[in-house]
Design a protein around this motif. Structure first.
Motif, mmCIF file in Angstrom:
data_model
loop_
_atom_site.group_PDB
_atom_site.id
_atom_site.type_symbol
_atom_site.label_atom_id
_atom_site.label_comp_id
_atom_site.label_asym_id
_atom_site.label_seq_id
_atom_site.Cartn_x
_atom_site.Cartn_y
_atom_site.Cartn_z
ATOM 1 N N TYR A 35 -79.564 38.600 72.162
ATOM 2 C CA TYR A 35 -79.044 39.871 71.657
ATOM 3 C C TYR A 35 -78.801 39.648 70.174
ATOM 4 C CZ TYR A 35 -75.924 44.036 71.658
ATOM 5 O OH TYR A 35 -75.334 45.267 71.428
ATOM 6 N N ASP A 187 -74.099 45.435 76.303
ATOM 7 C CA ASP A 187 -73.541 44.155 76.772
ATOM 8 C C ASP A 187 -73.956 43.895 78.221
ATOM 9 O OD1 ASP A 187 -72.272 43.869 74.341
ATOM 10 O OD2 ASP A 187 -70.309 44.511 75.075
ATOM 11 N N ASN A 190 -77.725 43.234 78.644
ATOM 12 C CA ASN A 190 -78.044 41.923 78.081
ATOM 13 C C ASN A 190 -77.618 40.811 79.033
ATOM 14 O OD1 ASN A 190 -76.648 39.592 75.998
ATOM 15 N ND2 ASN A 190 -78.823 40.054 75.775
ATOM 16 N N GLN A 194 -81.721 41.454 79.600
ATOM 17 C CA GLN A 194 -82.476 42.274 78.666
ATOM 18 C C GLN A 194 -82.358 41.726 77.243
ATOM 19 O OE1 GLN A 194 -84.451 45.327 79.102
ATOM 20 N NE2 GLN A 194 -84.998 44.483 77.113
ATOM 21 N N THR A 195 -83.484 41.510 76.579
ATOM 22 C CA THR A 195 -83.518 41.083 75.188
ATOM 23 C C THR A 195 -83.326 42.299 74.292
ATOM 24 O OG1 THR A 195 -85.116 39.383 75.837
ATOM 25 C CG2 THR A 195 -84.819 39.776 73.471
ATOM 26 N N ILE A 196 -82.430 42.198 73.312
ATOM 27 C CA ILE A 196 -82.101 43.333 72.440
ATOM 28 C C ILE A 196 -82.153 42.890 70.981
ATOM 29 C CG2 ILE A 196 -80.359 45.065 71.825
ATOM 30 C CD1 ILE A 196 -79.145 44.680 74.626
#
Length: 253
Positions: A35, A187, A190, A194-196
């Motif tokens: 993240y 948050d 992620n 999940q890639t952010i």
């Protein structure tokens, strides 16, 4: 293995017969599940960089790869299909279509990918519950609040199950309550893997990330890692870095 790799990315434009350098030399990697927040002074090239990662723009030189695929070599005719299959987008101005109800806005990238209605509904049900938008799916974007529109936009980005979620000032048009709600969602997804990557001018927003890159004059001049720090401690370090950036000249936006 890195999910995203940028090597010596440079981007120049021609304006009034003069060459303008938006990005001079950007190199970094992003691992699966990271993240990352990107901050910097006005005109530092943050949005240009995000657009290159989104395949909406192309670097003048350098190399960018997503899961080993060289994005600079991606044919223009395949770019839209690639974005639908691999990327999710959350924008400051939501980018929802008022002629579609909220459910159809969310379904749009899957419709374009020719996903079955059964599969679209299977994905939407838990996502809508998680985002607290089940009751507004049949309404239209102009009938709901800004915070609700941003949650609908987030659902549209996440329903494709993207490898990479890209957010451009996602809290910029939200009040503090709705911004906190969206960041809580980020948050949560992620933590689920999940890639952010998020461009933001807000230190509070950036403090939710695990790593923050600061861009100045087209290069990465500083980098912070949250590690085991509390959000409050990490926010203080981000704020100190922004103060140092401003002291060197230019404002942050």
């Amino acid at each position: 293995m890195a999910l995203l790799t940028l090597e010596h990315i440079r981007r120049t434009f021609t304006a009034d017969q003069q060459t303008v350098t938006a990005l001079k030399d950007i190199t970094f990697t992003v691992d699966p599940g990271e993240y990352v927040a990107i901050m910097g002074e006005s005109g530092a090239g943050k949005t240009t960089l995000l657009n290159i990662m989104a395949t909406l723009d192309q670097a003048t030189s350098g190399k960018i790869t997503l899961n080993g695929l060289d994005l600079n070599q991606l044919p223009e005719k395949d770019a839209a299909k690639f974005r639908r299959a691999h990327l999710g987008f959350v924008f400051q101005n939501f980018n929802l279509l008022d002629t579609f109800n909220n459910q159809d806005n969310i379904f749009l990238p899957l419709v374009l990918a020719k996903t079955s209605l059964k599969e679209m509904r299977r994905r939407l049900t838990p996502l809508a519950k998680e985002l607290a938008i089940t009751e507004i799916l049949k309404r239209y974007p102009y009938e709901i609040s800004g915070g609700q529109r941003q949650r609908v936009a987030a659902a549209r980005a996440l329903i494709t199950q993207p490898e990479l979620l890209l957010a451009d000032e996602p809290t910029g048009a939200l009040d503090s309550h709705n911004a906190a709600s969206l960041l809580h969602l980020f948050d949560q997804v992620n933590r689920q893997g999940q890639t952010i990557i998020m461009v933001t001018h807000s230190a509070v927003t950036a403090s939710h990330a695990k790593r923050t890159l600061f861009i100045k004059d087209g290069i990465i001049y500083h980098e912070l890692f949250r590690g085991d720090q509390s959000q409050a401690d990490y926010l203080a370090k981000i704020t100190d870095s922004l103060t140092a950036l401003v002291a060197q000249g230019g404002g942050v936006s």
